[in-house]
Each structure stands twice: as structure tokens, then as C-alpha cells.
Design a protein around this motif. Structure first.
Motif, mmCIF file in Angstrom:
data_model
loop_
_atom_site.group_PDB
_atom_site.id
_atom_site.type_symbol
_atom_site.label_atom_id
_atom_site.label_comp_id
_atom_site.label_asym_id
_atom_site.label_seq_id
_atom_site.Cartn_x
_atom_site.Cartn_y
_atom_site.Cartn_z
ATOM 1 N N GLU A 20 -6.361 -0.242 -10.583
ATOM 2 C CA GLU A 20 -6.870 -1.439 -9.915
ATOM 3 C C GLU A 20 -6.271 -2.694 -10.556
ATOM 4 O OE1 GLU A 20 -11.208 -2.915 -8.443
ATOM 5 O OE2 GLU A 20 -11.028 -2.452 -10.575
ATOM 6 N N LYS A 59 -9.001 5.789 -6.230
ATOM 7 C CA LYS A 59 -10.233 5.412 -5.544
ATOM 8 C C LYS A 59 -10.881 6.632 -4.903
ATOM 9 C CE LYS A 59 -12.136 2.281 -2.124
ATOM 10 N NZ LYS A 59 -11.890 1.354 -1.050
ATOM 11 N N ILE A 60 -10.082 7.447 -4.233
ATOM 12 C CA ILE A 60 -10.612 8.661 -3.605
ATOM 13 C C ILE A 60 -11.162 9.609 -4.661
ATOM 14 C CG2 ILE A 60 -9.935 10.752 -2.341
ATOM 15 C CD1 ILE A 60 -7.999 8.892 -0.735
ATOM 16 N N TYR A 78 -9.358 4.634 -12.459
ATOM 17 C CA TYR A 78 -9.475 3.710 -11.331
ATOM 18 C C TYR A 78 -9.264 2.271 -11.788
ATOM 19 C CZ TYR A 78 -11.487 0.908 -7.605
ATOM 20 O OH TYR A 78 -11.679 -0.035 -6.637
ATOM 21 N N GLY A 112 0.307 1.076 -4.918
ATOM 22 C CA GLY A 112 -0.668 1.195 -3.839
ATOM 23 C C GLY A 112 -1.144 2.627 -3.661
ATOM 24 N N GLN A 113 -0.221 3.570 -3.730
ATOM 25 C CA GLN A 113 -0.578 4.982 -3.588
ATOM 26 C C GLN A 113 -1.436 5.455 -4.759
ATOM 27 O OE1 GLN A 113 0.138 7.088 -0.878
ATOM 28 N NE2 GLN A 113 0.600 5.082 -0.022
ATOM 29 N N MET A 123 0.816 -1.212 0.000
ATOM 30 C CA MET A 123 0.000 0.000 0.000
ATOM 31 C C MET A 123 0.854 1.268 0.000
ATOM 32 S SD MET A 123 -2.870 -1.142 -0.564
ATOM 33 C CE MET A 123 -3.720 0.416 -0.582
ATOM 34 N N TYR A 169 -3.432 3.591 -6.517
ATOM 35 C CA TYR A 169 -4.747 2.986 -6.331
ATOM 36 C C TYR A 169 -5.580 3.798 -5.342
ATOM 37 C CZ TYR A 169 -8.382 -0.151 -4.736
ATOM 38 O OH TYR A 169 -9.595 -0.670 -4.378
ATOM 39 N N CYS A 170 -4.994 4.130 -4.203
ATOM 40 C CA CYS A 170 -5.718 4.899 -3.184
ATOM 41 C C CYS A 170 -6.151 6.261 -3.719
ATOM 42 C CB CYS A 170 -4.863 5.069 -1.935
ATOM 43 S SG CYS A 170 -4.624 3.533 -1.020
#
Length: 144
Positions: free
Chosen positions: A97, A34-35, A93, A27-28, A22, A30-31
Motif C-alpha cells: 500500500e 488486499k485479496i 498489505y 498495482g498487481q 493497476m 497491491y491487489c
């Protein structure tokens, strides 16, 4: 299952691995994606409209072409899916993903192969090379 110190050590290492993934660029990304997707009202409206149309179509889908408005509802679901899929936030996204899923698939395969070559590892990507042998019997038939 009996909890031993070895089990607790493995659990600690697993949490560290998750944290590392993450904190990585993937990972960053993806976050962040998503946000961004969750905060974009237009994208959320498209997702909501698609889900509503899909739910309405699923209610009549079992009756097939004999259901009233079957073709129209089917077309509406497809139209809304295309509209949702081309949204920039949804598109970004899904890209990140897929990148994250690939990393998770590779980690799972590495862990499984460290234990045994015959362990089956489900991959989220159907094009992911799992290293599985021929017919899926774990090499028992000798075809791989």
C-alpha cells in the motif's frame, strides 16, 4: 463546468493512467495483498477485535483518566493494534500500500508541476519530497 471534447480526452487519458498503474507490478502486488488480507480469517479477526476495542475506547476517551477503565481500555487498544500490526498479511498489505501510495504521490506531483510549480500537492507519505518551498506560501515570501 462545461464538458468539452478536451475534457473528455483528459478523462480518457486519466482512466488509461489508472489502468496502467493497476496493471503495473506495484498495482498487481497491491491487489494480491488486499485479496490475501481480505481472505485470511485470522487477520480479519485481529482487525475486527482492534476496531471493536478502538470504538469502545473512543466512547470514553473524551472523559480522559476520569472514565472508568480508561487505562485498561487504552492498553487493550494498544495491545490489539500491536497484534494486528505484526500479522503477516496486514504487514504485507501495508508495505505494498505504501509502495502504491508513493507512485500516486509521484504522479500527482508530476501532473501538478506540469501546470505550475506553485500548486500544492498533498502527499500520503509525510516523508515524500514534494519540492515545496520554505514556508508553504508557494514561494511568495522568497524564503524557499
Amino acid at each position: 463546468m462545461i464538458v468539452t471534447e478536451d475534457y473528455l480526452d483528459m478523462e480518457t487519458e486519466a482512466f488509461a493512467l489508472v489502468q496502467s498503474i493497476m496493471e503495473s507490478d506495484i498495482g498487481q502486488n497491491y491487489c494480491a495483498a488486499k485479496i490475501a488480507l481480505e481472505q485470511d480469517e485470522a487477520a480479519q479477526a485481529k482487525i475486527h477485535a482492534f476496531n471493536q476495542a478502538k470504538k469502545a475506547f473512543e466512547e470514553i476517551e473524551v472523559y480522559g483518566k476520569f472514565a472508568p477503565d480508561f487505562k485498561e481500555k487504552n492498553r487493550e487498544v494498544r495491545r490489539l493494534k500491536r497484534e494486528m500490526d505484526v500479522d503477516e498479511f496486514v504487514y504485507q498489505y501495508r508495505l505494498v500500500e505504501t509502495d502504491l501510495q508513493t507512485v500516486l504521490d509521484e504522479v500527482s506531483l508530476t501532473l501538478a508541476r506540469a501546470v505550475s510549480d506553485t500548486i500544492k500537492v498533498p502527499a500520503g507519505n509525510p516523508f515524500f519530497a514534494t519540492g515545496a518551498s520554505g514556508c508553504g506560501t508557494g514561494g511568495g515570501c522568497g524564503c524557499g
